[in-house]
Design an enzyme around this catalytic site. Structure first.
Site, PDB file in Angstrom:
ATOM      1  N   ASP A 180      60.102  98.547  -1.880  1.00 55.52           N
ATOM      2  CA  ASP A 180      60.325  99.124  -3.207  1.00 55.52           C
ATOM      3  C   ASP A 180      59.040  99.353  -3.988  1.00 55.52           C
ATOM      4  O   ASP A 180      59.082  99.862  -5.106  1.00 55.52           O
ATOM      5  CB  ASP A 180      61.238  98.200  -4.032  1.00 55.52           C
ATOM      6  N   ASP A 240      60.697  94.629   3.306  1.00 59.55           N
ATOM      7  CA  ASP A 240      60.344  93.819   2.143  1.00 59.55           C
ATOM      8  C   ASP A 240      61.618  93.090   1.714  1.00 59.55           C
ATOM      9  O   ASP A 240      62.728  93.483   2.096  1.00 59.55           O
ATOM     10  CB  ASP A 240      59.827  94.753   1.033  1.00 59.55           C
ATOM     11  N   ASP A 270      62.254  91.037  -1.916  1.00 60.13           N
ATOM     12  CA  ASP A 270      62.595  91.196  -3.337  1.00 60.13           C
ATOM     13  C   ASP A 270      62.609  92.666  -3.732  1.00 60.13           C
ATOM     14  O   ASP A 270      61.611  93.368  -3.583  1.00 60.13           O
ATOM     15  CB  ASP A 270      61.586  90.452  -4.212  1.00 60.13           C
TER      16      ASP A 270
END
Length: 258
Positions: free
Chosen positions: A209, A8, A10
């Site tokens: 996240d 991922d 961001d």
């Protein structure tokens, strides 16, 4: 044995324009030892080339075929779903429109002509746009969304993401939008694993996240799931979540130790 790492962006590799400490070094180490790396983002407000340029600016060596975003996967989905003469109505920003058009997806702004409504993150979302999508739905258009993320992590907090557009349309139709092309969809997972990494799912690590997208996609598609604590998830959220990652790391820099 070669491993595949799906990162991922961001909250995992960077926050806004700031690289997360150790990210570039960790990714370089994985590549140097022969592992495969791909970047996977749900964010529909930038093109794949935008991400390539951003990663290079931050010091990460990357090629276009190593970056997959929800716009690209949505285009792949629509290519299979649309028949000749059919078109999609798009609620989203210019990068989403550009990448759909680049893949040859016909776009319409006539609610009566739309076979699909595509919902993306749209920072100019308006009553006019929700009404257009609603009228298309009344005319039996199928609604799909690029991603289900409620928020996007930024330096100092979070901002509303595509979940806000989904919530608005669900509010007026009274029906849940279940068709998601980006994470955590099986469609996205299978494409990245089989077409990009070309590895067995068990050899791949989904690193992110967010529990309900990154970790869920890993769990539901047979990938190793790796949660990093540099984005939106905190310990309380992890404790309460139905989605339990294979590994929990303080940050991406620890990924070389897996």
């Amino acid at each position: 044995m070669t491993k595949g790492f799906i990162f991922d962006l961001d909250g995992t590799v960077y926050l806004d324009e700031v690289m997360i400490e150790g990210a570039a070094e960790a990714i370089a180490a994985l590549k140097q030892r022969g592992d495969k790396v791909v970047y996977l983002t749900n964010k529909s407000i930038s093109t794949r080339m935008d991400y390539v340029q951003k990663l290079r600016k931050l010091g990460i060596e990357v090629e276009l075929d190593e970056v997959i975003n929800s716009n690209f996967i949505t285009a792949k989905y629509l290519k299979e779903a649309l028949e000749t003469g059919e078109a999609a109505l798009v609620i989203g920003e210019q990068p989403l429109l550009e990448e759909l058009e680049d893949e040859g997806i016909p776009i319409t702004y006539d609610a009566k002509q739309a076979k699909f409504v595509v919902l993306g993150w749209d920072r100019q979302f308006s009553y006019e746009k929700i009404n257009l999508a609603f009228q298309a739905w009344l005319n039996k258009a199928t609604i799909i969304a690029t991603n289900p993320d409620r928020t996007c992590p930024v330096l100092g907090g979070e901002i509303p993401d595509c979940g806000a557009m989904i919530g608005a349309l669900e509010g007026v139709t009274g029906q849940r939008i279940e068709s998601i092309t980006g994470k955590p969809s099986k469609w996205m997972a299978e494409y990245v694993v089989s077409q990009v990494l070309k590895l067995d799912p068990s050899q791949c690590y989904m690193v992110g996240d967010r529990l309900e997208t990154d970790i869920r996609m890993g769990i539901e598609n047979g990938l190793q799931s790796v949660l990093v604590m540099t984005g939106v998830t905190n310990q309380e959220m992890l404790t309460k979540s139905l989605y339990k990652p294979s590994y929990v790391l303080d940050s991406i820099k620890e990924v070389v130790n897996l």
